[in-house]
Design an enzyme around this catalytic site. Sequence first.
Site, short mmCIF file in Angstrom:
data_model
loop_
_atom_site.label_atom_id
_atom_site.label_comp_id
_atom_site.label_asym_id
_atom_site.label_seq_id
_atom_site.Cartn_x
_atom_site.Cartn_y
_atom_site.Cartn_z
N GLU A 271 4.57 -8.82 -27.88
CA GLU A 271 4.95 -7.84 -28.92
C GLU A 271 6.17 -8.31 -29.71
O GLU A 271 7.11 -8.85 -29.14
CB GLU A 271 5.25 -6.50 -28.22
CG GLU A 271 5.71 -5.39 -29.14
CD GLU A 271 6.20 -4.17 -28.38
OE1 GLU A 271 6.30 -3.10 -29.00
OE2 GLU A 271 6.46 -4.29 -27.16
N LYS A 329 -0.07 -0.37 -34.11
CA LYS A 329 0.11 0.50 -32.94
C LYS A 329 0.06 1.96 -33.37
O LYS A 329 0.73 2.37 -34.32
CB LYS A 329 1.46 0.19 -32.26
CG LYS A 329 1.70 0.97 -30.98
CD LYS A 329 3.05 0.59 -30.38
CE LYS A 329 3.29 1.33 -29.07
NZ LYS A 329 4.62 1.03 -28.50
N CYS A 383 2.46 -2.57 -25.94
CA CYS A 383 3.49 -1.99 -25.07
C CYS A 383 3.02 -0.72 -24.40
O CYS A 383 2.12 -0.72 -23.57
CB CYS A 383 4.78 -1.80 -25.88
SG CYS A 383 6.22 -1.37 -24.86
#
Length: 506
Positions: A271, A329, A383
């Site tokens: 990430e 995301k 994440c």
Amino acid sequence: MSDHAGGALAVAAPRRAGVLRGGAALVAGGIGALGLAPFDLWPLTLAALVALGALWLAAPTPRAAGLAAFLFATGHFGVALHWIVEPFFVEPELYGWMAPFALFFLATGLALFWALAGWAAARFRLGLAGLAAALALMELARAHLFTGFPWAMPAHVWIGTPAMQWAAWVGPHGLSLATFALTLLPVALWASGRRITAGVVLVAAVAALLAGGALRLAQPLPEPRAEIVRLIQPNAPQRDKWDPEHIPVFYARQVGFTMASPRPDLILWPETALPGLLERAEEPLAHIAEAAGGAPVVLGIQRSDAAGRYYNSAVLIGEDGAALDVYDKHHLVPFGEYMPFPAFWQGLGITGLAARAEVGYSPGPGPRTLDLGPLGRALPLICYEAVFPQDAAGAPERPRMLLHLTNDAWFGTFSGPYQHFAQARLRAVEQGLPVLRAANTGVSAVIDARGGVTEEIPLGRAGFVDAPIPAALSPTIYARTGGWPAGLAMLALLAAAAAGRRRPVS
């Protein structure tokens, strides 16, 4: 002794008992958290839940029962989630003062779910069966309400044991329900005088849970695929990650790992592995593509759009460095990646950790797969998204693998990264899919479709690892049905407990 003194002693005794009961609940909850990673002492969690059942039964009023559950959960979440203070000490001069408040309010806020379950089960005389169902329902609720926070669930203590395999059939919430039931129902037998029976039931239930999982593990896995994935772990401490003096060091480290021979079939960076924004990264992306020697690379990067919104993204780059596909995301971290009710917090002068993303991130449209060509379609999870079972199952089509890009440097160097890694293993079991996990500071790993770790790079080490991509299994029962069967089982147990209840008390 005077009547006044006798009355004072009569009042003091219940108070003293209440204080002892509350203290025992708090300590038991803290001990129960040791069943989670990195300790993995799951028998302590079972013992702690047995203690909770006994303390709940001993509570003289529904209010006292709810308080016992609240204090137990406060101890549990306080110990399990103590890593939550770590992000605030990346820049302690700005955010350090928030750390104790964050831990206190997180632990007590999550404990309110358990308090409601404990109070309601006592108020409506549902017994320990009703308490097990109510607690499981509250765990389901906290996994979804207010964006959800399904961390430190009872089901997680089974990760790494054969019992984890039950998640393929009943999912994490069904496994939590089983954990509550197998620990609390024997307490009811004990309280009724059937003590030997209680012990036998507890041991038999645990043995059945482990044996059922072992039977699934005994079935052979398909042979790994021929394609090789390379996981890149730069090990960039969070306080140095965006430092202009350190950025070239971490970038060069990742490029060096990328160009190592022999060439793999897929390369995965973690990430936000590339500093800056996607729309300004044409030169480094071309450099990375050249280093990859034609292998597709998936890496984490930030991007912005014409409306001034920022996204935490994963980009797939091809041979010439062009962005072939982008995933934004969608399940963001409150206070970490965006500020809920921003006007309120700005009025208090609090910007939160979201200030690192300038104005905070905007959510993407939702789960979607990336087309990796001959390797098939892959579902990226960035994440925090890997802690949500529904996010791993949310793509319109079934992927052949899950790609987990994460920066666990935020979680410190002790329990947080290991708990996050453990949950990625559970996602593999639930879906019957391999997970390829690239973490900034670790643990990076290749996880097979039953949650087994085939290769890993330990926490706090820079490096890369090449490994065959594990094969996917057929969709599991949980992948086909989702959490509905577990939710219905909770309601059925609650209904059975209600059917045998006595008249409610005040």
